[in-house]
Design an enzyme around this catalytic site. Structure first.
Site, PDB file in Angstrom:
ATOM      1  N   LYS A  52       0.794  -1.228   0.000  1.00  0.00           N
ATOM      2  CA  LYS A  52       0.000   0.000   0.000  1.00  0.00           C
ATOM      3  C   LYS A  52       0.828   1.280   0.000  1.00  0.00           C
ATOM      4  O   LYS A  52       0.292   2.365  -0.174  1.00  0.00           O
ATOM      5  CB  LYS A  52      -0.982  -0.006   1.180  1.00  0.00           C
ATOM      6  N   SER A 269      -2.884 -12.561   3.900  1.00  0.00           N
ATOM      7  CA  SER A 269      -3.371 -12.420   2.514  1.00  0.00           C
ATOM      8  C   SER A 269      -2.353 -12.963   1.521  1.00  0.00           C
ATOM      9  O   SER A 269      -2.725 -13.381   0.423  1.00  0.00           O
ATOM     10  CB  SER A 269      -3.744 -10.966   2.193  1.00  0.00           C
TER      11      SER A 269
HETATM   12  N1  PMP Z   1      -3.488  -7.705   1.597  1.00  0.00           N
HETATM   13  C1  PMP Z   1      -3.317  -6.841   2.588  1.00  0.00           C
HETATM   14  C2  PMP Z   1      -2.627  -7.305   3.829  1.00  0.00           C
HETATM   15  C3  PMP Z   1      -3.783  -5.526   2.472  1.00  0.00           C
HETATM   16  O1  PMP Z   1      -3.613  -4.663   3.478  1.00  0.00           O
HETATM   17  C4  PMP Z   1      -4.460  -5.144   1.292  1.00  0.00           C
HETATM   18  C5  PMP Z   1      -5.011  -3.747   1.166  1.00  0.00           C
HETATM   19  N2  PMP Z   1      -6.286  -3.637   1.769  1.00  0.00           N
HETATM   20  C6  PMP Z   1      -4.632  -6.079   0.273  1.00  0.00           C
HETATM   21  C7  PMP Z   1      -4.123  -7.348   0.461  1.00  0.00           C
HETATM   22  C8  PMP Z   1      -5.376  -5.766  -0.998  1.00  0.00           C
HETATM   23  O2  PMP Z   1      -4.766  -4.790  -1.799  1.00  0.00           O
HETATM   24  P1  PMP Z   1      -5.660  -3.826  -2.682  1.00  0.00           P
HETATM   25  O3  PMP Z   1      -6.259  -2.796  -1.778  1.00  0.00           O
HETATM   26  O4  PMP Z   1      -4.693  -3.217  -3.655  1.00  0.00           O
HETATM   27  O5  PMP Z   1      -6.713  -4.633  -3.351  1.00  0.00           O
END
Ligand code: PMP
Length: 317
Positions: A52, A269
């Site tokens: 991010k 994630s």
């Molecule tokens: N994994 C984590 C740990 C995140 O913090 C985020 C952002 N919310 C994402 C995945 C997903 O990324 P994006 O917002 O670009 O879809």
């Protein structure tokens, strides 16, 4: 006196270190599929520790150049944590106050990091998830529009454009024409939409796979279950060739395996994205999977407390 050193190593600010993350090959995990090559895009290597940093920096830069972010204004947004950490770090480095709305149940590590950077925090009902935080940020902005630069990562096109202009081209430089699959989870969807659009332009044959939790109540911090959530304005549901569902337990298991079999302590994630990648990548595929953040932000999570019996991989090489 300035430190005499190679000029290439001296950066004017922490924000100059965003992007240009390495790819790491997952040699043990990839043994499950004959001929497959799996590469992790190591986004935790960004200075704020997550993917991010890229959109946060771009949204701030565009805010500055349009004049919407002017001295004295406060950077405001809703975040599940990582974007907030990026804003908080950059706000401190660039001299802006930062106020964040986030669900109360984000990990204690994240709250501490945010407070350490000096950000103001408003917590929202955990049962409302990231949607509750979004509604709170909207209300806060409406209460005093002149005070805030509301970055609005869920609807700000510079979120996905950051990935279109950086993450996508980096992957093309790193893997080039051999790439067959790109896999990323959906939170705001900025990573998947931005890098995916760029990769699709590079080679329309590349399979773009998005990853979502398999149910509305899940433990995949950072990811959204789109059917039951407020759909981000920047999300493009037509882009994905495959929209893969991953369960919380599967993601936990893969996250543990990454630590123990590859030496990569990453966030949940990342485990989810890799579990998703293994569902779509067949024989001889060359796959890039986004690993969004590092595992140290999740050490208080219960699944680290009691690794299941037999989780040790001693003896498998
Ligand atoms: N994994 C984590 C740990 C995140 O913090 C985020 C952002 N919310 C994402 C995945 C997903 O990324 P994006 O917002 O670009 O879809």
């Amino acid at each position: 006196m300035a430190i005499p050193t190679e000029s290439a190593r001296v950066n004017p600010s922490i924000v100059d270190l965003v992007g240009n993350t390495p790819l790491i090959r997952l040699r043990r995990i990839e043994r499950a599929v004959p001929g497959v090559e799996l590469y992790a895009k190591a986004e935790w290597q960004n200075p704020g520790g997550s993917v991010k940093d890229r959109p946060a920096l771009r949204m701030i830069q565009e805010g500055l150049s349009s004049g919407q972010l002017a001295p004295g204004r406060v950077i405001l947004d809703a975040t599940s944590g990582n974007t907030g950490i990026a804003y908080a770090m950059m706000g401190a480095a660039l001299g802006f106050k930062v106020e964040l709305c986030l669900p109360e149940n984000v990990t204690p590590e994240r709250k501490r990091i945010l407070r350490a950077y000096g950000a103001g925090l408003t917590f929202t009902d955990p049962l409302e998830g990231s949607d509750g935080a979004i509604r709170m940020a909207q209300r806060t902005h409406e209460s005093n529009p002149a005070k805030y630069f509301y970055a609005d990562q869920y609807n700000n096109d510079f979120n996905w454009k950051a990935h279109y202009d950086t993450t996508g081209p980096e992957i093309i430089r790193q893997v080039g024409a051999r790439l067959t699959h790109f896999v990323a989870g959906l939170g705001t969807s900025g990573t998947f939409v931005g890098a995916g659009r760029r990769l699709r332009e590079f080679n329309e044959e590349i399979v773009l796979a998005s990853v979502q939790p398999d149910s509305p109540l899940h433990g995949l911090e950072g990811l959204k279950h789109m059917e039951s959530a407020m759909v981000p304005g920047i999300y493009d549901a037509t882009l994905a060739d495959e929209d893969v569902r991953v369960g919380t337990e599967e993601a936990y298991e893969m996250t543990r395996r990454l630590a123990q079999e590859e030496g990569l302590l990453v966030g949940i994630s990342s485990g989810a994205n890799l579990a998703g990648a293994l569902k779509v990548a067949g024989k001889d595929a060359v796959v890039v999977v986004v690993f969004c953040d590092g595992g140290e932000r999740y050490l208080s999570e219960r699944f680290w407390e009691d690794p299941p019996e037999g989780a040790s991989i001693c003896g498998t090489n």
